[in-house]
Scaffold this motif. Structure first.
Motif, PDB file in Angstrom:
ATOM      1  N   GLN A  87      47.138  32.766  36.478  1.00  0.00           N
ATOM      2  CA  GLN A  87      48.069  33.574  35.702  1.00  0.00           C
ATOM      3  C   GLN A  87      47.334  34.762  35.110  1.00  0.00           C
ATOM      4  OE1 GLN A  87      51.476  33.101  35.340  1.00  0.00           O
ATOM      5  NE2 GLN A  87      51.411  35.120  34.399  1.00  0.00           N
ATOM      6  N   TRP A  88      47.697  35.959  35.555  1.00  0.00           N
ATOM      7  CA  TRP A  88      47.086  37.172  35.002  1.00  0.00           C
ATOM      8  C   TRP A  88      47.726  37.489  33.654  1.00  0.00           C
ATOM      9  CZ3 TRP A  88      42.841  39.346  36.977  1.00  0.00           C
ATOM     10  CH2 TRP A  88      42.534  39.121  38.309  1.00  0.00           C
ATOM     11  N   PRO A  89      46.997  38.066  32.730  1.00  0.00           N
ATOM     12  CA  PRO A  89      47.593  38.437  31.440  1.00  0.00           C
ATOM     13  C   PRO A  89      48.624  39.547  31.623  1.00  0.00           C
ATOM     14  CG  PRO A  89      45.345  39.282  31.618  1.00  0.00           C
ATOM     15  CD  PRO A  89      45.553  38.373  32.790  1.00  0.00           C
ATOM     16  N   THR A  90      49.686  39.448  30.856  1.00  0.00           N
ATOM     17  CA  THR A  90      50.772  40.419  30.956  1.00  0.00           C
ATOM     18  C   THR A  90      50.711  41.509  29.897  1.00  0.00           C
ATOM     19  OG1 THR A  90      52.175  38.968  29.611  1.00  0.00           O
ATOM     20  CG2 THR A  90      52.299  38.723  32.010  1.00  0.00           C
ATOM     21  N   ASP A  91      49.844  41.349  28.909  1.00  0.00           N
ATOM     22  CA  ASP A  91      49.783  42.328  27.827  1.00  0.00           C
ATOM     23  C   ASP A  91      48.737  43.396  28.055  1.00  0.00           C
ATOM     24  OD1 ASP A  91      47.786  40.450  27.674  1.00  0.00           O
ATOM     25  OD2 ASP A  91      47.648  40.502  25.482  1.00  0.00           O
ATOM     26  N   VAL A  92      48.025  43.349  29.164  1.00  0.00           N
ATOM     27  CA  VAL A  92      47.009  44.356  29.475  1.00  0.00           C
ATOM     28  C   VAL A  92      47.192  44.780  30.925  1.00  0.00           C
ATOM     29  CG1 VAL A  92      45.321  43.550  27.774  1.00  0.00           C
ATOM     30  CG2 VAL A  92      45.334  42.566  30.067  1.00  0.00           C
ATOM     31  N   ALA A  93      46.628  45.926  31.266  1.00  0.00           N
ATOM     32  CA  ALA A  93      46.729  46.461  32.623  1.00  0.00           C
ATOM     33  C   ALA A  93      45.540  45.978  33.444  1.00  0.00           C
ATOM     34  CB  ALA A  93      46.763  47.991  32.594  1.00  0.00           C
ATOM     35  N   ILE A  94      45.830  45.305  34.538  1.00  0.00           N
ATOM     36  CA  ILE A  94      44.797  44.805  35.438  1.00  0.00           C
ATOM     37  C   ILE A  94      44.930  45.556  36.761  1.00  0.00           C
ATOM     38  CG2 ILE A  94      43.836  42.797  36.594  1.00  0.00           C
ATOM     39  CD1 ILE A  94      43.600  42.652  33.603  1.00  0.00           C
ATOM     40  N   GLY A  95      43.815  46.089  37.241  1.00  0.00           N
ATOM     41  CA  GLY A  95      43.857  46.843  38.483  1.00  0.00           C
ATOM     42  C   GLY A  95      42.598  46.675  39.295  1.00  0.00           C
ATOM     43  N   PRO A  96      42.626  47.078  40.557  1.00  0.00           N
ATOM     44  CA  PRO A  96      41.456  46.915  41.424  1.00  0.00           C
ATOM     45  C   PRO A  96      40.265  47.717  40.933  1.00  0.00           C
ATOM     46  CG  PRO A  96      43.173  48.207  42.503  1.00  0.00           C
ATOM     47  CD  PRO A  96      43.748  47.709  41.244  1.00  0.00           C
ATOM     48  N   GLY A  97      39.092  47.129  41.124  1.00  0.00           N
ATOM     49  CA  GLY A  97      37.850  47.775  40.727  1.00  0.00           C
ATOM     50  C   GLY A  97      37.328  47.334  39.378  1.00  0.00           C
ATOM     51  N   MET A  98      38.117  46.611  38.587  1.00  0.00           N
ATOM     52  CA  MET A  98      37.665  46.174  37.277  1.00  0.00           C
ATOM     53  C   MET A  98      36.669  45.024  37.438  1.00  0.00           C
ATOM     54  SD  MET A  98      41.271  46.346  35.172  1.00  0.00           S
ATOM     55  CE  MET A  98      40.468  46.215  33.577  1.00  0.00           C
ATOM     56  N   SER A  99      35.626  45.043  36.628  1.00  0.00           N
ATOM     57  CA  SER A  99      34.554  44.056  36.739  1.00  0.00           C
ATOM     58  C   SER A  99      34.985  42.722  36.139  1.00  0.00           C
ATOM     59  CB  SER A  99      33.294  44.560  36.041  1.00  0.00           C
ATOM     60  OG  SER A  99      32.835  45.764  36.632  1.00  0.00           O
ATOM     61  N   VAL A 100      34.602  41.656  36.828  1.00  0.00           N
ATOM     62  CA  VAL A 100      34.935  40.295  36.423  1.00  0.00           C
ATOM     63  C   VAL A 100      33.680  39.434  36.566  1.00  0.00           C
ATOM     64  CG1 VAL A 100      36.410  38.302  36.892  1.00  0.00           C
ATOM     65  CG2 VAL A 100      37.306  40.595  37.191  1.00  0.00           C
ATOM     66  N   VAL A 101      33.528  38.475  35.674  1.00  0.00           N
ATOM     67  CA  VAL A 101      32.432  37.512  35.760  1.00  0.00           C
ATOM     68  C   VAL A 101      33.037  36.140  36.035  1.00  0.00           C
ATOM     69  CG1 VAL A 101      30.472  36.450  34.607  1.00  0.00           C
ATOM     70  CG2 VAL A 101      30.989  38.878  34.218  1.00  0.00           C
ATOM     71  N   PRO A 102      32.959  35.632  37.266  1.00  0.00           N
ATOM     72  CA  PRO A 102      33.525  34.309  37.585  1.00  0.00           C
ATOM     73  C   PRO A 102      32.444  33.224  37.472  1.00  0.00           C
ATOM     74  CG  PRO A 102      33.002  35.431  39.607  1.00  0.00           C
ATOM     75  CD  PRO A 102      32.556  36.356  38.484  1.00  0.00           C
ATOM     76  N   THR A 103      32.875  32.058  37.073  1.00  0.00           N
ATOM     77  CA  THR A 103      32.007  30.882  37.030  1.00  0.00           C
ATOM     78  C   THR A 103      32.684  29.776  37.804  1.00  0.00           C
ATOM     79  OG1 THR A 103      31.147  31.516  34.845  1.00  0.00           O
ATOM     80  CG2 THR A 103      30.799  29.242  35.547  1.00  0.00           C
ATOM     81  N   VAL A 104      32.114  29.421  38.940  1.00  0.00           N
ATOM     82  CA  VAL A 104      32.711  28.444  39.848  1.00  0.00           C
ATOM     83  C   VAL A 104      32.064  27.079  39.591  1.00  0.00           C
ATOM     84  CG1 VAL A 104      33.180  27.847  42.240  1.00  0.00           C
ATOM     85  CG2 VAL A 104      33.046  30.243  41.550  1.00  0.00           C
ATOM     86  N   THR A 105      32.899  26.074  39.413  1.00  0.00           N
ATOM     87  CA  THR A 105      32.415  24.701  39.308  1.00  0.00           C
ATOM     88  C   THR A 105      32.296  24.135  40.709  1.00  0.00           C
ATOM     89  OG1 THR A 105      33.543  24.457  37.177  1.00  0.00           O
ATOM     90  CG2 THR A 105      32.825  22.449  38.267  1.00  0.00           C
ATOM     91  N   VAL A 106      31.075  24.123  41.209  1.00  0.00           N
ATOM     92  CA  VAL A 106      30.860  23.714  42.596  1.00  0.00           C
ATOM     93  C   VAL A 106      30.723  22.220  42.761  1.00  0.00           C
ATOM     94  CG1 VAL A 106      29.808  25.912  43.214  1.00  0.00           C
ATOM     95  CG2 VAL A 106      28.378  24.073  42.351  1.00  0.00           C
ATOM     96  N   ARG A 107      30.593  21.480  41.627  1.00  0.00           N
ATOM     97  CA  ARG A 107      30.530  20.028  41.677  1.00  0.00           C
ATOM     98  C   ARG A 107      31.313  19.472  40.512  1.00  0.00           C
ATOM     99  NH1 ARG A 107      25.382  19.684  44.474  1.00  0.00           N
ATOM    100  NH2 ARG A 107      24.170  20.273  42.635  1.00  0.00           N
ATOM    101  N   PRO A 108      31.899  18.277  40.643  1.00  0.00           N
ATOM    102  CA  PRO A 108      32.659  17.700  39.529  1.00  0.00           C
ATOM    103  C   PRO A 108      31.771  17.432  38.329  1.00  0.00           C
ATOM    104  CG  PRO A 108      33.127  16.566  41.585  1.00  0.00           C
ATOM    105  CD  PRO A 108      31.974  17.476  41.847  1.00  0.00           C
ATOM    106  N   ARG A 109      32.335  17.525  37.131  1.00  0.00           N
ATOM    107  CA  ARG A 109      31.593  17.293  35.899  1.00  0.00           C
ATOM    108  C   ARG A 109      31.724  15.864  35.409  1.00  0.00           C
ATOM    109  NH1 ARG A 109      33.810  22.352  32.583  1.00  0.00           N
ATOM    110  NH2 ARG A 109      35.608  21.854  33.883  1.00  0.00           N
ATOM    111  N   SER A 110      32.369  15.001  36.108  1.00  0.00           N
ATOM    112  CA  SER A 110      32.550  13.617  35.657  1.00  0.00           C
ATOM    113  C   SER A 110      31.973  12.667  36.676  1.00  0.00           C
ATOM    114  CB  SER A 110      34.031  13.329  35.458  1.00  0.00           C
ATOM    115  OG  SER A 110      34.753  13.530  36.652  1.00  0.00           O
TER     116      SER A 110
END
Length: 384
Positions: free
Chosen positions: A361-384
């Motif tokens: 779900q993208w935020p609706t109160d701000v403008a999101i467009g291509p080229g904006m920088s994002v920092v993703p953190t992927v959980t590559v293994r289960p934590r439990s």
């Protein structure tokens, strides 16, 4: 500078050593030796406590390892990630003067919303001309159909005439044969026989003429059918031209094919645009994140794994998503000028592989467009 030398009196030099001074010298050495003995005998004196301490240290090390494995190692992150979308240009399909621009810069529009209109008068005239050609072709088809009916009636008349002349010809043949027999038997006259032969030739000529009339009528009908086919082809052509003209008339109104934002709007009212000329850029609502991970980070990365994301422009918005797909190849392999590694001076460089991340779900109160920088953190293994 002269050195000052201390002179020791002879009586002090010759005086015997004091036993108390010797005791004071040996006392620190004995204390240190005693401490060493205590240290060396700690394990022997407390073996149980020493073993428990070792077990506690090992357990602490194992706990630290599991904490690192569960809460730190399962994550892969990168700062080489950006918002991505299939942006495209909004271009006119027909040429003309812009009559109206219904949107403004960075405006969000729904699917089917009008973006701009080109003056439609020239294309309305073309539609009228195409409709006139369609009507003309329909009239030609009707005329050809009438000609076919006339030719069919002429064929029927010629065939009836042919049948009549055939009957007359048969009677003339029989009469001529009878008169010849009478003449040969002496009961008939030569004049009568000659008249019968003349009637036979006339009947034969009339029959031949009737046959020619039938052939002519049939050819006229064939020609009328060909005219009808030609008129039908002209009708199809006229209908195609009318459809093309109607499409061009529809192209004078530029609409949004999907919801999104209009950016870099360059068209304005009164401007003449050529077919294919862009008047704005369009950014669809469907956007995602393209994260360029190092190839050494992909060992455990699979589609469907959860991802937490933060946008540099809006750090207070924490987003959640999942890995959608991993590109089968590095980013440089699909570039315009891919790297050529077959060289003698090869230096191995860790490659970057694009990973597509879909946000829940993208935020609706701000403008999101291509080229904006994002920092993703992927959980590559289960934590439990």
């Amino acid at each position: 500078m002269a050195q000052v030398q201390r002179t020791v009196p002879d009586d002090e030099a010759n005086r015997p050593a004091d036993p108390e001074d010797k005791d004071r010298t040996e006392e620190p050495q004995a204390s240190a030796h005693k401490q060493d003995e205590e240290k060396r005998s700690l394990v022997r004196r407390h073996p149980v406590w020493t073993a428990l301490a070792a077990i506690v240290l090992i357990a602490l090390a194992v706990a630290v390892y599991f904490v690192w494995s569960i809460y730190f190692h399962p994550y892969e992150t990168t700062d080489d990630a950006f918002v991505d979308a299939r942006s495209f240009s909004l271009a006119a399909k027909v040429s003309g003067y812009i009559d109206e621009v219904a949107v403004t810069d960075n405006q969000h529009v729904a699917a089917g919303a009008v973006i701009a209109r080109i003056a439609p008068r020239d294309y309305q005239i073309a539609v009228g001309q195409a409709e006139a050609q369609v009507e003309s072709a329909n009239a030609a088809i009707a005329n050809a159909a009438a000609q076919i009916e006339v030719a069919t009636a002429a064929v029927d008349e010629a065939r009836a005439q042919e049948a009549s002349t055939l009957a007359a010809l048969q009677f003339a043949k029989d009469e001529a044969a009878r008169q010849r027999q009478l003449l040969q038997g002496g009961a008939g006259s030569l004049q009568t026989s000659q008249q019968a032969e003349s009637n036979l030739r006339q009947a034969q000529a009339a029959y031949n003429q009737a046959q020619a009339s039938v052939t002519s009528a049939m050819k006229n009908r064939t020609a009328a059918e060909a005219q009808r086919n030609s008129a039908a082809a002209s009708l199809k052509q006229a209908q195609a031209q009318r459809e093309s003209a109607e499409q061009n008339l529809g192209y004078t109104t530029l609409t949004a094919a999907q919801p999104g934002r209009v950016v870099r709007l360059s068209g304005s009212k009164g401007q003449f645009v050529e077919a294919g000329q862009a008047i704005a850029m369009f950014v669809p609502d469907e956007v995602w994140v393209t994260a360029n991970f190092k190839e050494t980070q992909l060992a455990d990365m699979r589609p469907g794994q959860p991802v937490d994301l933060t946008i540099d422009a809006y750090p207070d918005h924490v987003l959640h998503g999942r890995v959608d797909s991993v590109q089968p190849g590095s980013g440089t392999a699909f570039s315009l000028l891919p790297a050529e590694n077959a060289t003698g001076n090869y230096v191995k460089v860790t490659q970057r592989v694009p990973v597509k991340i879909v946000v829940d779900q993208w935020p609706t109160d701000v403008a999101i467009g291509p080229g904006m920088s994002v920092v993703p953190t992927v959980t590559v293994r289960p934590r439990s």
